[in-house]
Scaffold this motif. Structure first.
Motif, PDB file in Angstrom:
ATOM      1  N   MET A  40       3.820   7.431  -3.167  1.00 40.96           N
ATOM      2  CA  MET A  40       3.429   7.443  -1.762  1.00 40.96           C
ATOM      3  C   MET A  40       2.016   6.910  -1.575  1.00 40.96           C
ATOM      4  N   ARG A  41       1.153   7.128  -2.553  1.00 40.41           N
ATOM      5  CA  ARG A  41      -0.205   6.586  -2.419  1.00 40.41           C
ATOM      6  C   ARG A  41      -0.170   5.065  -2.474  1.00 40.41           C
ATOM      7  N   GLU A  42       0.702   4.495  -3.278  1.00 44.74           N
ATOM      8  CA  GLU A  42       0.867   3.041  -3.273  1.00 44.74           C
ATOM      9  C   GLU A  42       1.449   2.579  -1.935  1.00 44.74           C
ATOM     10  N   GLY A  43       2.378   3.366  -1.391  1.00 43.71           N
ATOM     11  CA  GLY A  43       2.932   3.046  -0.081  1.00 43.71           C
ATOM     12  C   GLY A  43       1.874   3.072   0.999  1.00 43.71           C
ATOM     13  N   LEU A  44       0.957   4.026   0.918  1.00 40.53           N
ATOM     14  CA  LEU A  44      -0.172   4.100   1.850  1.00 40.53           C
ATOM     15  C   LEU A  44      -1.031   2.851   1.766  1.00 40.53           C
ATOM     16  N   GLU A  45      -1.310   2.391   0.559  1.00 42.76           N
ATOM     17  CA  GLU A  45      -2.127   1.187   0.384  1.00 42.76           C
ATOM     18  C   GLU A  45      -1.423  -0.028   0.993  1.00 42.76           C
ATOM     19  N   ASN A  46      -0.117  -0.093   0.883  1.00 40.15           N
ATOM     20  CA  ASN A  46       0.619  -1.212   1.478  1.00 40.15           C
ATOM     21  C   ASN A  46       0.487  -1.219   2.995  1.00 40.15           C
ATOM     22  N   VAL A  47       0.535  -0.035   3.610  1.00 41.29           N
ATOM     23  CA  VAL A  47       0.344   0.053   5.063  1.00 41.29           C
ATOM     24  C   VAL A  47      -1.086  -0.343   5.435  1.00 41.29           C
ATOM     25  N   ARG A  48      -2.048   0.059   4.612  1.00 42.16           N
ATOM     26  CA  ARG A  48      -3.448  -0.308   4.870  1.00 42.16           C
ATOM     27  C   ARG A  48      -3.617  -1.830   4.884  1.00 42.16           C
ATOM     28  N   VAL A  49      -3.004  -2.503   3.919  1.00 41.83           N
ATOM     29  CA  VAL A  49      -3.087  -3.964   3.873  1.00 41.83           C
ATOM     30  C   VAL A  49      -2.356  -4.583   5.058  1.00 41.83           C
ATOM     31  N   ALA A  50      -1.182  -4.037   5.403  1.00 45.77           N
ATOM     32  CA  ALA A  50      -0.425  -4.548   6.545  1.00 45.77           C
ATOM     33  C   ALA A  50      -1.240  -4.450   7.830  1.00 45.77           C
ATOM     34  N   GLU A  51      -1.956  -3.347   8.010  1.00 43.54           N
ATOM     35  CA  GLU A  51      -2.781  -3.207   9.207  1.00 43.54           C
ATOM     36  C   GLU A  51      -3.944  -4.200   9.195  1.00 43.54           C
ATOM     37  N   ALA A  52      -4.463  -4.505   8.008  1.00 47.09           N
ATOM     38  CA  ALA A  52      -5.513  -5.515   7.907  1.00 47.09           C
ATOM     39  C   ALA A  52      -4.976  -6.898   8.278  1.00 47.09           C
ATOM     40  N   VAL A  53      -3.730  -7.178   7.884  1.00 43.83           N
ATOM     41  CA  VAL A  53      -3.093  -8.447   8.252  1.00 43.83           C
ATOM     42  C   VAL A  53      -2.984  -8.561   9.770  1.00 43.83           C
ATOM     43  N   LEU A  54      -2.531  -7.502  10.418  1.00 42.45           N
ATOM     44  CA  LEU A  54      -2.390  -7.515  11.875  1.00 42.45           C
ATOM     45  C   LEU A  54      -3.748  -7.626  12.567  1.00 42.45           C
ATOM     46  N   GLU A  55      -4.756  -6.947  12.043  1.00 40.51           N
ATOM     47  CA  GLU A  55      -6.097  -7.035  12.620  1.00 40.51           C
ATOM     48  C   GLU A  55      -6.671  -8.435  12.458  1.00 40.51           C
ATOM     49  N   SER A  56      -6.408  -9.058  11.320  1.00 44.55           N
ATOM     50  CA  SER A  56      -6.863 -10.429  11.108  1.00 44.55           C
ATOM     51  C   SER A  56      -6.260 -11.370  12.137  1.00 44.55           C
ATOM     52  N   ALA A  57      -4.957 -11.205  12.393  1.00 41.17           N
ATOM     53  CA  ALA A  57      -4.301 -12.056  13.390  1.00 41.17           C
ATOM     54  C   ALA A  57      -4.853 -11.813  14.785  1.00 41.17           C
ATOM     55  N   ARG A  58      -5.119 -10.543  15.126  1.00 39.47           N
ATOM     56  CA  ARG A  58      -5.646 -10.222  16.457  1.00 39.47           C
ATOM     57  C   ARG A  58      -7.052 -10.786  16.665  1.00 39.47           C
ATOM     58  N   SER A  59      -7.882 -10.674  15.618  1.00 36.41           N
ATOM     59  CA  SER A  59      -9.286 -11.046  15.746  1.00 36.41           C
ATOM     60  C   SER A  59      -9.591 -12.469  15.293  1.00 36.41           C
ATOM     61  N   ALA A  60      -8.595 -13.152  14.765  1.00 40.23           N
ATOM     62  CA  ALA A  60      -8.782 -14.509  14.233  1.00 40.23           C
ATOM     63  C   ALA A  60      -9.934 -14.558  13.234  1.00 40.23           C
ATOM     64  N   SER A  61      -9.919 -13.582  12.320  1.00 37.41           N
ATOM     65  CA  SER A  61     -10.981 -13.497  11.328  1.00 37.41           C
ATOM     66  C   SER A  61     -10.426 -13.012  10.004  1.00 37.41           C
ATOM     67  N   THR A  62     -11.187 -13.221   8.954  1.00 42.82           N
ATOM     68  CA  THR A  62     -10.819 -12.694   7.638  1.00 42.82           C
ATOM     69  C   THR A  62     -11.252 -11.236   7.554  1.00 42.82           C
ATOM     70  N   ILE A  63     -10.348 -10.376   7.117  1.00 40.56           N
ATOM     71  CA  ILE A  63     -10.608  -8.949   7.047  1.00 40.56           C
ATOM     72  C   ILE A  63     -10.800  -8.527   5.596  1.00 40.56           C
ATOM     73  N   THR A  64     -11.878  -7.797   5.351  1.00 41.15           N
ATOM     74  CA  THR A  64     -12.111  -7.201   4.037  1.00 41.15           C
ATOM     75  C   THR A  64     -11.485  -5.821   4.037  1.00 41.15           C
ATOM     76  N   ILE A  65     -10.689  -5.542   3.021  1.00 40.50           N
ATOM     77  CA  ILE A  65      -9.965  -4.281   2.956  1.00 40.50           C
ATOM     78  C   ILE A  65     -10.814  -3.266   2.202  1.00 40.50           C
ATOM     79  N   SER A  66     -11.062  -2.127   2.854  1.00 45.50           N
ATOM     80  CA  SER A  66     -11.930  -1.110   2.259  1.00 45.50           C
ATOM     81  C   SER A  66     -11.309  -0.526   1.023  1.00 45.50           C
ATOM     82  N   ALA A  67     -12.152  -0.096   0.116  1.00 44.33           N
ATOM     83  CA  ALA A  67     -11.670   0.493  -1.143  1.00 44.33           C
ATOM     84  C   ALA A  67     -11.048   1.855  -0.877  1.00 44.33           C
TER      85      ALA A  67
END
Length: 333
Positions: A306-333
């Motif tokens: 489940m912790r790996e599943g959580l990380e996948n959702v975190r990356v997916a949200e970064a992908v969506l934020e990148s598309a919304r903001s038209a910018s490269t998103i750095t994913i927090s540790a």
């Protein structure tokens, strides 16, 4: 082997396959099913269809599979954790990072096995690819590219293509490279008239320096599931629809045809399609879940936690934020 009593929540398109495989897998038995909408595919057999997860828990189950829409994952998973029931939750683990975090903490704090149904990890082509990377067949890995395209799935209504299909590629890429995502840059579009995105293209860099590229959509008339890993010795290409793995070797034979040489960064070498054992991925996933609960060593395979599943959702949200903001998103540790 001890017999685990497994319950199934959700009898839709994916739930019907889980019901079949649970019945076919040694060491587990389908003890009960639940779906508020009934049994549209007739998979319950002689089992009564419980109206909710509480009725299923009351049957005395050891573990459960959650195959309901994403919006319902958190509430059902938390109820299973409270009852001390191990769970395999279909991907994505939940609809956002906050709810996914609550699910992870509920299972980890109770010492329960919590797994997420990122089934591509159990595809025979990708299992073989991962083993060959680990043995150094490609040498240093340079790039991972995926293509996941197909017709629109009417059954998906509460998330877009990034969290539904894209999380497969996020998970398998990080797993193949054994590295987390560091940055993402994405473009999305909506062409089907629904609330969520139905097409995404994104590039990324992993923490270990591997660069990646991903094309995912619900708008293609053909189904494509391809993963290409390029390294210093050539490229490995996995087709997860057919379960095939092909190696394209960097050539060692000098090309003497000048007009051909001019167009090649490396010369062509031997191409090999490997003969690999092709087991149904869903069966392998259930065996891994069973072994994790029973503490089998060595397990048939390793669950996606489940912790790996959580990380996948975190990356997916970064992908969506990148598309919304038209910018490269750095994913927090």
């Amino acid at each position: 082997m001890a017999e685990l009593r497994v319950g199934l929540v959700g009898l839709g398109m994916m739930g019907r396959h889980h019901a079949r495989v649970i019945r076919e897998t040694e060491g587990i038995t389908l003890a009960g099913v639940a779906d508020a909408l009934g049994d549209p595919h007739g998979v319950a057999g002689k089992l009564a269809v419980s109206p909710d997860v509480d009725a299923l828990i009351a049957l005395g189950i050891d573990a459960a599979v959650v195959a309901v829409p994403t919006a319902m994952h958190e509430a059902i998973a938390l109820r299973l954790a409270e009852a001390g029931v191990h769970a395999l939750v279909e991907k994505p683990i939940s609809g956002d990072v906050d709810s996914a975090t609550r699910v992870v903490e509920a299972f980890e704090s109770r010492g329960l096995v919590g797994a997420v149904g990122h089934i591509e990890r159990f595809n025979p082509a990708l299992l073989s690819l991962r083993a060959r990377l680990e043995s150094g067949d490609l040498g240093e890995v340079y790039q991972i590219a995926t293509r996941r395209q197909g017709p629109f799935p009417s059954r998906i209504a509460d998330v877009g293509v990034v969290k539904d299909l894209g999380t497969h590629d996020i998970d398998l890429t990080s797993w193949l490279a054994q590295s987390r995502f560091a940055t993402v840059s994405a473009q999305t579009t909506l062409r089907s008239g629904r609330e969520f995105e139905d097409m995404v293209s994104f590039t990324a860099r992993l923490q270990n320096g591997v660069i990646t590229n991903h094309l995912v959509n619900w708008l293609s008339p053909m189904k494509e599931r391809v993963t290409i890993v390029t390294g210093e010795r050539g490229a490995l290409v996995a087709d997860t629809v057919s379960g095939d793995l092909t190696f394209f070797e960097n050539g060692t034979v000098r090309t003497e045809w000048d007009s051909v040489m001019a167009f090649r960064g490396v010369s062509e070498g031997t191409m090999v399609r490997y003969a690999i054992t092709k087991r149904e991925p869903l069966r392998s996933e259930h065996e891994a879940f069973r072994d994790a609960i029973l503490g089998v060593t060595p397990p048939a395979a390793v669950v996606v936690t489940m912790r790996e599943g959580l990380e996948n959702v975190r990356v997916a949200e970064a992908v969506l934020e990148s598309a919304r903001s038209a910018s490269t998103i750095t994913i927090s540790a």
